[in-house]
Design a protein around this motif. Structure first.
Motif, PDB file in Angstrom:
ATOM      1  N   SER A   1       0.775  -1.095   0.020  1.00  0.00           N
ATOM      2  CA  SER A   1      -0.236  -0.167   0.105  1.00  0.00           C
ATOM      3  C   SER A   1       1.058   1.630   0.176  1.00  0.00           C
ATOM      4  N   GLY A   2      -0.028   2.126  -0.251  1.00  0.00           N
ATOM      5  CA  GLY A   2       0.990   3.472  -0.671  1.00  0.00           C
ATOM      6  C   GLY A   2      -0.326   4.789  -1.251  1.00  0.00           C
ATOM      7  N   SER A   3      -0.067   6.309  -1.138  1.00  0.00           N
ATOM      8  CA  SER A   3      -0.568   6.973  -1.385  1.00  0.00           C
ATOM      9  C   SER A   3       0.254   7.839  -2.110  1.00  0.00           C
ATOM     10  N   GLY A   4      -0.637   9.515  -2.650  1.00  0.00           N
ATOM     11  CA  GLY A   4       0.279  10.268  -3.482  1.00  0.00           C
ATOM     12  C   GLY A   4      -0.762  11.223  -3.838  1.00  0.00           C
TER      13      GLY A   4
ATOM     14  N   VAL B   1       8.771  -3.307 -11.873  1.00  0.00           N
ATOM     15  CA  VAL B   1       8.629  -2.546 -12.889  1.00  0.00           C
ATOM     16  C   VAL B   1       7.344  -3.824 -14.159  1.00  0.00           C
ATOM     17  N   GLY B   2       6.296  -3.070 -13.732  1.00  0.00           N
ATOM     18  CA  GLY B   2       4.918  -3.611 -14.852  1.00  0.00           C
ATOM     19  C   GLY B   2       3.967  -4.287 -13.991  1.00  0.00           C
TER      20      GLY B   2
ATOM     21  N   GLY C   1      -3.585   0.617 -13.293  1.00  0.00           N
ATOM     22  CA  GLY C   1      -2.113   0.789 -13.489  1.00  0.00           C
ATOM     23  C   GLY C   1      -1.135   0.278 -13.561  1.00  0.00           C
ATOM     24  N   THR C   2      -0.143   0.508 -13.605  1.00  0.00           N
ATOM     25  CA  THR C   2       1.032  -0.033 -13.847  1.00  0.00           C
ATOM     26  C   THR C   2       2.359   0.889 -12.924  1.00  0.00           C
ATOM     27  N   ILE C   3       3.169  -0.703 -12.683  1.00  0.00           N
ATOM     28  CA  ILE C   3       4.458   0.447 -12.027  1.00  0.00           C
ATOM     29  C   ILE C   3       5.413   1.092 -14.025  1.00  0.00           C
ATOM     30  N   SER C   4       5.572   1.811 -13.169  1.00  0.00           N
ATOM     31  CA  SER C   4       6.812   2.624 -14.501  1.00  0.00           C
ATOM     32  C   SER C   4       7.874   2.865 -14.050  1.00  0.00           C
ATOM     33  N   GLU C   5       8.253   1.979 -12.850  1.00  0.00           N
ATOM     34  CA  GLU C   5       9.508   3.487 -12.305  1.00  0.00           C
ATOM     35  C   GLU C   5       9.500   2.768 -10.833  1.00  0.00           C
ATOM     36  N   ILE C   6      11.130   2.629 -10.462  1.00  0.00           N
ATOM     37  CA  ILE C   6      10.990   2.149  -9.240  1.00  0.00           C
ATOM     38  C   ILE C   6      12.562   3.250  -8.689  1.00  0.00           C
ATOM     39  N   GLY C   7      12.422   3.874  -8.355  1.00  0.00           N
ATOM     40  CA  GLY C   7      14.010   5.106  -8.218  1.00  0.00           C
ATOM     41  C   GLY C   7      14.738   3.578  -6.994  1.00  0.00           C
TER      42      GLY C   7
ATOM     43  N   THR D   1       6.820   5.109  -9.619  1.00  0.00           N
ATOM     44  CA  THR D   1       5.803   5.917 -10.368  1.00  0.00           C
ATOM     45  C   THR D   1       4.982   4.928 -10.911  1.00  0.00           C
ATOM     46  N   VAL D   2       3.606   4.732 -10.902  1.00  0.00           N
ATOM     47  CA  VAL D   2       2.718   4.142 -11.116  1.00  0.00           C
ATOM     48  C   VAL D   2       1.752   5.020 -12.392  1.00  0.00           C
ATOM     49  N   ALA D   3       2.065   4.862 -14.160  1.00  0.00           N
ATOM     50  CA  ALA D   3       1.258   5.284 -14.854  1.00  0.00           C
ATOM     51  C   ALA D   3       0.226   4.990 -14.933  1.00  0.00           C
ATOM     52  N   VAL D   4      -1.180   5.373 -14.795  1.00  0.00           N
ATOM     53  CA  VAL D   4      -2.593   4.734 -14.787  1.00  0.00           C
ATOM     54  C   VAL D   4      -2.839   4.969 -16.498  1.00  0.00           C
ATOM     55  N   THR D   5      -3.656   3.467 -16.492  1.00  0.00           N
ATOM     56  CA  THR D   5      -3.428   2.712 -18.229  1.00  0.00           C
ATOM     57  C   THR D   5      -5.354   2.575 -17.684  1.00  0.00           C
ATOM     58  N   GLY D   6      -5.577   2.369 -17.173  1.00  0.00           N
ATOM     59  CA  GLY D   6      -7.305   2.555 -17.250  1.00  0.00           C
ATOM     60  C   GLY D   6      -8.233   3.063 -17.715  1.00  0.00           C
ATOM     61  N   ASP D   7      -9.497   4.072 -17.364  1.00  0.00           N
ATOM     62  CA  ASP D   7      -9.966   4.142 -17.599  1.00  0.00           C
ATOM     63  C   ASP D   7      -9.785   6.003 -17.497  1.00  0.00           C
TER      64      ASP D   7
END
Length: 397
Positions: free
Chosen positions: A64-67, A228-229, A245-251, A266-272
């Motif tokens: 879990s996380g928040s942003g 990632v992914g 969404g999917t994880i696009s980047e992990i620092g 970083t999570v890239a939103v892929t849904g509606d």
């Protein structure tokens, strides 16, 4: 004797007669209830057994996380050439397409520079044609190369007199007016977060509206679980259903200043993405394991003995309740995975209760009682369907 009773009855007052009749009716009614209705009610209060069918569901583990929701594209755009602004055909709040004109500057000086560069190139090319020796040819060729570079630079500056949108999106800032003087290279066309060596305010800011992302922070213990992914579920503030969404980047570098290592994800939103807005807070579940078609039953139906034997109770054909050994897997929420001993659709005893009593009871406790209103807390009427979730890697099995 009978005549004496009649004589006495005739001597009583009407009120006395009425009271006597009421008392007799009450005694008769009490007798009927005691010997008839009470016994029937007691017989109908036999224990009731509630069963639930073993069903297939999806179990997942997540972190879990928040942003905060932000656009993936947020780009500052400014002139790379100097001049006086001659047109600004756009305004704040307007949606632009990639390549659309944002502003123009006068080209008088730029055109003069281009003509001068072309003249220099022509002169260098003439000298190259007249060169006879190897050394002269090499020197003349070098002059041609330099002159050609000058022409290319001047042409690029001429083209730069028309500033165009590098990406599609919404104009959130327009800091130019006709007549303003601009100097080249003040901030260039730079995405948000990049540095161009200048703190000047961008002349235009474009925010994309068709790509969004959420940045969350994950602890050192949990970051090793994700990659990632991996899929993510993003629930925006005020929303009841998540977008995906999917994880696009992990620092790779910790961003925590509390002494406990934590890493940006970083999570890239892929849904509606309809109706998404910049700055909305979001709760994020980073799903690192998902299993479908997992056989589960409510945990209330499972009994574990002191020796570690796990059983459930089933009702056989003649109505007898029997204990059946099962093998359990992971437990999540109100559900327990069954890896052996049951099949999909098998009915197991969830609880027994006696109508009219005040206590609750559950299978495996040898107690009887009534269900609270609405059924057992936390157990869906069908025994639990849909994805169930385990967080932070704290799983059983």
């Amino acid at each position: 004797m009978r005549e004496n009773m009649q004589h006495v009855w005739r001597r009583t007052t009407p009120l006395t007669r009425t009271i006597t009749a009421v008392v007799l009716v009450g005694l008769i009614g009490a007798g009927v209830w005691w010997f008839g209705i009470r016994d029937a009610s007691a017989a109908s209060a036999a224990p009731v057994t509630r069963t639930v069918a073993a069903s297939l569901t999806t179990m997942q583990k997540s972190v879990s996380g928040s942003g905060t929701l932000t656009p993936s594209v947020q780009q500052d755009v400014s002139f790379d050439v100097s001049g006086t602004v001659t047109a600004v055909p756009v305004a704040v709040g307007q949606t632009v397409t990639a390549g659309q004109t944002l502003a123009t500057v006068d080209t008088l000086q730029l055109n003069a520079d281009l003509l001068q560069a072309k003249a220099t190139l022509a002169n260098a090319q003439a000298k190259l044609s007249d060169a006879s020796g190897t050394a002269q040819v090499a020197a003349a060729q070098a002059q041609v190369d330099v002159a050609q570079s000058g022409v290319d630079t001047a042409q690029a500056a001429m083209d730069g007199a028309t500033l165009v949108a590098p990406v599609a999106g919404l104009l959130t800032a327009v800091n130019l007016e006709v007549g303003d003087a601009v100097s080249g290279g003040s901030s260039g066309n730079a995405p948000t977060g990049s540095s161009t060596g200048s703190t000047s305010t961008a002349q235009f800011t474009i925010v994309g509206t068709d790509a969004w992302e959420v940045d969350v922070t994950v602890s050192d213990a949990d970051v090793a679980l994700i990659e990632v992914g991996d899929q993510a579920e993003v629930t925006l503030d005020g929303a009841t259903t998540p977008v995906f969404g999917t994880i696009s980047e992990i620092g790779l570098l910790s961003t925590s200043d509390t002494g406990v290592a934590a890493y940006p994800v970083t999570v890239a939103v892929t849904g509606d993405q309809e109706g998404l807005h910049d700055g909305v807070s979001a709760d994020v579940e980073l799903v690192y394991e998902r299993r479908t078609d997992v056989l589960t039953i409510p945990s209330l139906a499972v009994t574990t003995a002191a020796d570690g034997t796990t059983t459930v109770k089933q009702v056989d054909a003649d109505g007898t309740t029997v204990a059946v050994p099962v093998t359990t897997g992971e437990t999540s929420g109100n559900l327990t995975e069954i890896t052996a001993g049951l099949a999909e659709g098998d009915e197991v005893v969830l609880a027994t209760f006696t109508p009219g009593t005040g206590g609750t009871g559950r299978q495996g406790t040898d107690q009887q009682g009534t269900f609270p209103q609405g059924g057992f807390q936390g157990v869906p009427p069908d025994g639990g369907t849909g994805p169930v979730q385990q967080q932070g890697g704290s799983t059983n099995g």
